[in-house]
Design a protein around this motif. Sequence first.
Motif, short mmCIF file in Angstrom:
data_model
loop_
_atom_site.label_atom_id
_atom_site.label_comp_id
_atom_site.label_asym_id
_atom_site.label_seq_id
_atom_site.Cartn_x
_atom_site.Cartn_y
_atom_site.Cartn_z
N PRO A 261 0.84 -1.20 0.00
CA PRO A 261 0.00 0.00 0.00
C PRO A 261 0.88 1.25 0.00
N GLN A 262 0.42 2.25 -0.69
CA GLN A 262 1.11 3.55 -0.67
C GLN A 262 0.06 4.65 -0.60
N PRO A 263 0.26 5.66 0.23
CA PRO A 263 1.35 5.78 1.20
C PRO A 263 1.14 4.88 2.41
N ARG A 264 2.18 4.81 3.27
CA ARG A 264 2.15 3.94 4.44
C ARG A 264 2.29 4.77 5.72
N GLY A 265 2.02 4.11 6.86
CA GLY A 265 2.08 4.78 8.15
C GLY A 265 0.72 4.76 8.82
N LEU A 266 0.68 4.93 10.13
CA LEU A 266 -0.55 4.79 10.90
C LEU A 266 -1.71 5.64 10.38
N PRO A 267 -1.53 6.92 10.05
CA PRO A 267 -2.70 7.68 9.58
C PRO A 267 -3.30 7.13 8.30
N GLU A 268 -2.47 6.46 7.48
CA GLU A 268 -2.95 5.99 6.19
C GLU A 268 -3.81 4.74 6.28
N VAL A 269 -3.81 4.07 7.44
CA VAL A 269 -4.70 2.92 7.60
C VAL A 269 -6.14 3.35 7.35
N ALA A 270 -6.52 4.45 7.96
CA ALA A 270 -7.88 4.96 7.79
C ALA A 270 -8.13 5.40 6.35
N THR A 271 -7.13 6.00 5.73
CA THR A 271 -7.27 6.44 4.34
C THR A 271 -7.59 5.26 3.42
N HIS A 272 -6.81 4.20 3.53
CA HIS A 272 -7.03 3.05 2.65
C HIS A 272 -8.29 2.28 3.04
N GLY A 273 -8.58 2.19 4.33
CA GLY A 273 -9.83 1.58 4.76
C GLY A 273 -11.03 2.31 4.19
N LYS A 274 -10.98 3.65 4.21
CA LYS A 274 -12.07 4.45 3.64
C LYS A 274 -12.18 4.23 2.13
N THR A 275 -11.05 4.10 1.47
CA THR A 275 -11.07 3.86 0.02
C THR A 275 -11.82 2.58 -0.31
N VAL A 276 -11.51 1.51 0.40
CA VAL A 276 -12.18 0.22 0.14
C VAL A 276 -13.67 0.33 0.49
N ALA A 277 -13.98 0.85 1.67
CA ALA A 277 -15.38 0.96 2.08
C ALA A 277 -16.16 1.87 1.15
N GLY A 278 -15.53 2.93 0.68
CA GLY A 278 -16.20 3.84 -0.25
C GLY A 278 -16.49 3.18 -1.58
N GLU A 279 -15.56 2.37 -2.07
CA GLU A 279 -15.80 1.68 -3.33
C GLU A 279 -16.88 0.62 -3.18
N VAL A 280 -16.93 -0.04 -2.03
CA VAL A 280 -18.01 -0.99 -1.76
C VAL A 280 -19.36 -0.27 -1.77
N ALA A 281 -19.44 0.87 -1.13
CA ALA A 281 -20.69 1.64 -1.11
C ALA A 281 -21.10 2.04 -2.52
N ARG A 282 -20.13 2.44 -3.34
CA ARG A 282 -20.45 2.81 -4.72
C ARG A 282 -21.01 1.62 -5.49
N LEU A 283 -20.40 0.46 -5.33
CA LEU A 283 -20.89 -0.73 -6.02
C LEU A 283 -22.26 -1.14 -5.53
N PHE A 284 -22.49 -1.05 -4.23
CA PHE A 284 -23.79 -1.41 -3.67
C PHE A 284 -24.91 -0.52 -4.24
N ALA A 285 -24.59 0.71 -4.56
CA ALA A 285 -25.60 1.65 -5.06
C ALA A 285 -25.88 1.46 -6.54
N GLY A 286 -25.08 0.64 -7.21
CA GLY A 286 -25.26 0.44 -8.65
C GLY A 286 -25.79 -0.94 -8.97
N GLU A 287 -25.68 -1.28 -10.24
CA GLU A 287 -26.13 -2.59 -10.70
C GLU A 287 -25.13 -3.67 -10.29
#
Length: 448
Positions: A261-287
């Motif tokens: 993963p890039q970037p790395r470090g403790l604050p970025e855990v939340a950044t990448h977690g949000k990225t995955v969760a946000g993409e899941v939400a986008r897919l759930f809202a579509g076909e």
Amino acid sequence: MLALGVTLFRAAGPLVQVGSARADITPDLPIQLAGYQQRTTEATRVVAPLHVRALAIGSDAEGPVLIVTAEVIAVSEALSDAVARAVQMQYPMITRERIAICATHQHNGPAIVGTIPFMFSRDLPDDVAGRLEKFTLRLREQMIVAALAALADRRPARLSWAQGTADFAVNRRLIVDGKYTGYKSTPGGPVDHALPVLRAVDANGTVRAALVNYACHCTVLKGGENFVHSDWAGDAATRIEAAHSGAVALVAIGCGADSDPQPRGLPEVATHGKTVAGEVARLFAGEMQPLGRVTSAKFQAVEIPLARSVPRAELEERLKNKPQIAYAAMKFLQELDAGRPLPTGIRLPVQVWAFGEELAMVFLGGEVVADYALRLKRELGASRVWVNAYANHVPCYIPSTRVLAEGGYEAELAMDYYGLPSRLAPDVEERIVRTVHALLPPGFDGSR
């Protein structure tokens, strides 16, 4: 406006029995964490808890399938088989090929007994090793608890899936003139950015469970961060569950052994977690494409030899090398002195589930590089192939033909950590891909 936890149901697939469950595996402290050698002391605090999650699909009459994901660095063949046997004692119809055990390969949880045996390039003190043994036993118990709870939770649901993308995975092999020259973030190198999602909803459209996959190391956190944490995969699962009250979100890792993963470090855990969760939400809202039950499940352990046997004189020469190499050489020599042969190969589990002709879900053991998923998608059709790695057993890195030719960490340097004296045979990729094709049901040839 939809209420929290409710999504529009756009495509009506068949009703399928689905159950899910979650269990806590946060370790007692102190505990020795896996993944980084520079951690010479045990962790004494928990920043984020660890979990196992389970998803069961199908009725007893149909023959259910079961996937268990654990927020740990790796699982062994012995651990996975023990979980499978415990499930089969209560559900004899769930044969081994219908049970998949996956690790998120996160590097801020306890070391797991029976995996990566020379990880620390030193012998651990007895009390430290004892605490790891205790955690590994508890891990097994909680995996069984979650698996049985998911099977008991089965109720009618509708399944669907879709593929999104995320771009925080970056190839980590710096190649110059066709050869590995170091461990460095290398944009443009081989990587699989697909983010497939499987969703189960009830008759009202409420999300009951989700399975997400992304091909990237769980190494947002670095070696200096000596505390318990589930990394980006755990953070993403927690966010998805928070958005859908009562749901269980499983995260599996794809062929990301050569991606960080890039970037790395403790604050970025939340950044990448949000990225995955946000993409899941986008897919759930579509076909999303409707799916039925798993119609075919097969499993085979592939025998993969090492490239060569290593003579004793070479092992003795390795004693003069850096600690990682010298420690492994010392252990190999101790085995020979005790009259025990060194490993000559590995057993790699390969598992394939087919949801009719709509989706083939592949489970590969080991730390698998991106080339495998990219090749299988080319050969079988990217729109209906999903590849999980770190599944059922993690005997070592699984390099491709390309990676073996380039050399370096994933090809051979990491083998010492896994207690193997040599790299894998040059035909490893062909053996594995051939097995995947053989386990697919007839007609699933990518022609659609």
